[in-house]
Design a protein around this motif. Sequence first.
Motif, PDB file in Angstrom:
ATOM      1  N   MET A  99       0.849  -1.188   0.000  1.00  0.00           N
ATOM      2  CA  MET A  99       0.000   0.000   0.000  1.00  0.00           C
ATOM      3  C   MET A  99       0.891   1.247   0.000  1.00  0.00           C
ATOM      4  O   MET A  99       2.114   1.135   0.138  1.00  0.00           O
ATOM      5  CB  MET A  99      -0.912  -0.041   1.231  1.00  0.00           C
ATOM      6  N   PRO A 100       0.312   2.452  -0.152  1.00  0.00           N
ATOM      7  CA  PRO A 100       1.158   3.662  -0.207  1.00  0.00           C
ATOM      8  C   PRO A 100       2.099   3.835   0.991  1.00  0.00           C
ATOM      9  O   PRO A 100       3.250   4.216   0.819  1.00  0.00           O
ATOM     10  CB  PRO A 100       0.137   4.802  -0.283  1.00  0.00           C
ATOM     11  N   ASN A 101       1.627   3.514   2.209  1.00  0.00           N
ATOM     12  CA  ASN A 101       2.471   3.751   3.382  1.00  0.00           C
ATOM     13  C   ASN A 101       2.602   2.538   4.302  1.00  0.00           C
ATOM     14  O   ASN A 101       3.071   2.672   5.423  1.00  0.00           O
ATOM     15  CB  ASN A 101       1.961   4.962   4.179  1.00  0.00           C
ATOM     16  N   HIS A 102       2.206   1.378   3.835  1.00  0.00           N
ATOM     17  CA  HIS A 102       2.377   0.161   4.628  1.00  0.00           C
ATOM     18  C   HIS A 102       2.323  -1.068   3.740  1.00  0.00           C
ATOM     19  O   HIS A 102       1.894  -0.995   2.593  1.00  0.00           O
ATOM     20  CB  HIS A 102       1.327   0.070   5.745  1.00  0.00           C
ATOM     21  N   ILE A 103       2.792  -2.166   4.293  1.00  0.00           N
ATOM     22  CA  ILE A 103       2.772  -3.449   3.596  1.00  0.00           C
ATOM     23  C   ILE A 103       2.051  -4.449   4.497  1.00  0.00           C
ATOM     24  O   ILE A 103       2.291  -4.477   5.709  1.00  0.00           O
ATOM     25  CB  ILE A 103       4.208  -3.961   3.333  1.00  0.00           C
ATOM     26  N   HIS A 104       1.184  -5.255   3.906  1.00  0.00           N
ATOM     27  CA  HIS A 104       0.590  -6.393   4.608  1.00  0.00           C
ATOM     28  C   HIS A 104       1.164  -7.657   3.981  1.00  0.00           C
ATOM     29  O   HIS A 104       1.211  -7.774   2.747  1.00  0.00           O
ATOM     30  CB  HIS A 104      -0.931  -6.437   4.437  1.00  0.00           C
ATOM     31  N   ILE A 105       1.580  -8.589   4.825  1.00  0.00           N
ATOM     32  CA  ILE A 105       2.122  -9.863   4.348  1.00  0.00           C
ATOM     33  C   ILE A 105       1.453 -10.986   5.125  1.00  0.00           C
ATOM     34  O   ILE A 105       1.375 -10.934   6.356  1.00  0.00           O
ATOM     35  CB  ILE A 105       3.653  -9.944   4.562  1.00  0.00           C
ATOM     36  N   LEU A 106       0.974 -12.000   4.410  1.00  0.00           N
ATOM     37  CA  LEU A 106       0.469 -13.214   5.040  1.00  0.00           C
ATOM     38  C   LEU A 106       1.579 -14.243   4.918  1.00  0.00           C
ATOM     39  O   LEU A 106       1.947 -14.649   3.812  1.00  0.00           O
ATOM     40  CB  LEU A 106      -0.812 -13.690   4.359  1.00  0.00           C
ATOM     41  N   LEU A 107       2.161 -14.614   6.052  1.00  0.00           N
ATOM     42  CA  LEU A 107       3.358 -15.439   6.115  1.00  0.00           C
ATOM     43  C   LEU A 107       3.037 -16.761   6.787  1.00  0.00           C
ATOM     44  O   LEU A 107       2.361 -16.773   7.816  1.00  0.00           O
ATOM     45  CB  LEU A 107       4.395 -14.674   6.949  1.00  0.00           C
ATOM     46  N   PHE A 108       3.507 -17.865   6.207  1.00  0.00           N
ATOM     47  CA  PHE A 108       3.326 -19.172   6.827  1.00  0.00           C
ATOM     48  C   PHE A 108       4.670 -19.796   7.128  1.00  0.00           C
ATOM     49  O   PHE A 108       5.618 -19.646   6.357  1.00  0.00           O
ATOM     50  CB  PHE A 108       2.500 -20.096   5.928  1.00  0.00           C
ATOM     51  N   LEU A 109       4.736 -20.491   8.252  1.00  0.00           N
ATOM     52  CA  LEU A 109       5.949 -21.191   8.653  1.00  0.00           C
ATOM     53  C   LEU A 109       5.777 -22.664   8.327  1.00  0.00           C
ATOM     54  O   LEU A 109       4.773 -23.270   8.685  1.00  0.00           O
ATOM     55  CB  LEU A 109       6.197 -21.015  10.151  1.00  0.00           C
ATOM     56  N   GLN A 110       6.768 -23.211   7.641  1.00  0.00           N
ATOM     57  CA  GLN A 110       6.741 -24.628   7.284  1.00  0.00           C
ATOM     58  C   GLN A 110       7.338 -25.438   8.432  1.00  0.00           C
ATOM     59  O   GLN A 110       8.302 -25.006   9.046  1.00  0.00           O
ATOM     60  CB  GLN A 110       7.562 -24.876   6.015  1.00  0.00           C
ATOM     61  N   PRO A 111       6.777 -26.617   8.708  1.00  0.00           N
ATOM     62  CA  PRO A 111       7.367 -27.448   9.772  1.00  0.00           C
ATOM     63  C   PRO A 111       8.800 -27.836   9.421  1.00  0.00           C
ATOM     64  O   PRO A 111       9.110 -28.133   8.281  1.00  0.00           O
ATOM     65  CB  PRO A 111       6.475 -28.696   9.790  1.00  0.00           C
ATOM     66  N   ASN A 112       9.667 -27.757  10.421  1.00  0.00           N
ATOM     67  CA  ASN A 112      11.031 -28.266  10.286  1.00  0.00           C
ATOM     68  C   ASN A 112      11.453 -28.785  11.651  1.00  0.00           C
ATOM     69  O   ASN A 112      10.629 -28.930  12.546  1.00  0.00           O
ATOM     70  CB  ASN A 112      11.989 -27.197   9.738  1.00  0.00           C
ATOM     71  N   GLU A 133      -9.190 -16.730   6.038  1.00  0.00           N
ATOM     72  CA  GLU A 133      -9.988 -16.190   4.938  1.00  0.00           C
ATOM     73  C   GLU A 133     -10.232 -14.691   5.111  1.00  0.00           C
ATOM     74  O   GLU A 133     -10.182 -13.928   4.142  1.00  0.00           O
ATOM     75  CB  GLU A 133     -11.314 -16.944   4.816  1.00  0.00           C
ATOM     76  N   GLU A 134     -10.480 -14.253   6.352  1.00  0.00           N
ATOM     77  CA  GLU A 134     -10.682 -12.823   6.608  1.00  0.00           C
ATOM     78  C   GLU A 134      -9.437 -12.021   6.243  1.00  0.00           C
ATOM     79  O   GLU A 134      -9.533 -10.937   5.663  1.00  0.00           O
ATOM     80  CB  GLU A 134     -11.053 -12.589   8.076  1.00  0.00           C
ATOM     81  N   HIS A 135      -8.260 -12.539   6.562  1.00  0.00           N
ATOM     82  CA  HIS A 135      -7.024 -11.805   6.281  1.00  0.00           C
ATOM     83  C   HIS A 135      -6.637 -11.865   4.804  1.00  0.00           C
ATOM     84  O   HIS A 135      -6.098 -10.897   4.268  1.00  0.00           O
ATOM     85  CB  HIS A 135      -5.899 -12.276   7.208  1.00  0.00           C
ATOM     86  N   ILE A 136      -6.920 -12.975   4.120  1.00  0.00           N
ATOM     87  CA  ILE A 136      -6.706 -13.046   2.666  1.00  0.00           C
ATOM     88  C   ILE A 136      -7.585 -11.987   1.988  1.00  0.00           C
ATOM     89  O   ILE A 136      -7.128 -11.239   1.118  1.00  0.00           O
ATOM     90  CB  ILE A 136      -7.049 -14.455   2.127  1.00  0.00           C
ATOM     91  N   ASN A 137      -8.853 -11.921   2.395  1.00  0.00           N
ATOM     92  CA  ASN A 137      -9.773 -10.922   1.825  1.00  0.00           C
ATOM     93  C   ASN A 137      -9.337  -9.504   2.161  1.00  0.00           C
ATOM     94  O   ASN A 137      -9.438  -8.605   1.330  1.00  0.00           O
ATOM     95  CB  ASN A 137     -11.205 -11.173   2.304  1.00  0.00           C
ATOM     96  N   TYR A 138      -8.846  -9.302   3.379  1.00  0.00           N
ATOM     97  CA  TYR A 138      -8.383  -7.972   3.786  1.00  0.00           C
ATOM     98  C   TYR A 138      -7.267  -7.501   2.856  1.00  0.00           C
ATOM     99  O   TYR A 138      -7.270  -6.366   2.371  1.00  0.00           O
ATOM    100  CB  TYR A 138      -7.908  -7.999   5.236  1.00  0.00           C
ATOM    101  N   ILE A 139      -6.297  -8.372   2.592  1.00  0.00           N
ATOM    102  CA  ILE A 139      -5.188  -8.026   1.703  1.00  0.00           C
ATOM    103  C   ILE A 139      -5.714  -7.752   0.294  1.00  0.00           C
ATOM    104  O   ILE A 139      -5.349  -6.762  -0.343  1.00  0.00           O
ATOM    105  CB  ILE A 139      -4.120  -9.146   1.688  1.00  0.00           C
ATOM    106  N   TYR A 140      -6.592  -8.617  -0.183  1.00  0.00           N
ATOM    107  CA  TYR A 140      -7.109  -8.491  -1.545  1.00  0.00           C
ATOM    108  C   TYR A 140      -7.879  -7.181  -1.746  1.00  0.00           C
ATOM    109  O   TYR A 140      -7.715  -6.503  -2.752  1.00  0.00           O
ATOM    110  CB  TYR A 140      -8.005  -9.689  -1.870  1.00  0.00           C
TER     111      TYR A 140
END
Length: 160
Positions: free
Chosen positions: A61-74, A138-145
Motif C-alpha cells: 500500500m502507499p504507506n504500509h505493507i501487509h504480508i500473510l506469512l506461513f511457517l513450514q514445519p522443520n 480467509e478474513e485476512h486473505i480478503n483484507y489483503i485483496y
Amino acid sequence: GYFITICTKERRCVLSRIVGTGVPDGPISVELLPHGKIAEKYIQQLNDFYDNISVERYVIMPNHIHILLFLQPNENNSDSNLMETEDGPSRTPVPTIQNSIVSRFVSTLKRFTNKEYGMNIWQYRSYDHIIRNQKDYEEHINYIYYNPVRWKLDELYTEE
C-alpha cells in the motif's frame, strides 16, 4: 500463519499509489513507486531464501505493507508443536520459535530495503497477528485483496 503489517516512518506514502478509473465501482490497482518495487523485490527474495517461510500473499500500500506469512514445519517447529484450536490443529508453532522467525523476516526485509534506499523509511515497530483458524485466514486473505479498494477508508490512510 501470521498476518504482518509494516508501516513507513510518519506514514509517508512512498511505496505505491492507488490508481482508479474514476468511474464508480471501476477497477482500482496498486502502482508501485521505486521504494515499493524494491520492497517487493526483497519480499520475493526472502520468500525464496528461507526454506521454512512461505509468503502466501502480500499487498504494498502507499504507506504500509501487509504480508500473510506461513511457517513450514522443520526440526525447530515440527508437528509436535501444533496448537489445538476449536477448528482442529493449527499450523502455529510454539510462540517463542515463531516470534523469532517472524521478527527475523521483518528485520531482514527492513535492513535489505533500507540499504538499497540509502536511509531508513520504516517505523521501528511492526504489527503481527497469529492466524488462528480457517475463518481467520480467509478474513485476512480478503483484507489483503480488498485493501487497495478500501484505501480511503483505511485507518492508515493519509493524503498522498
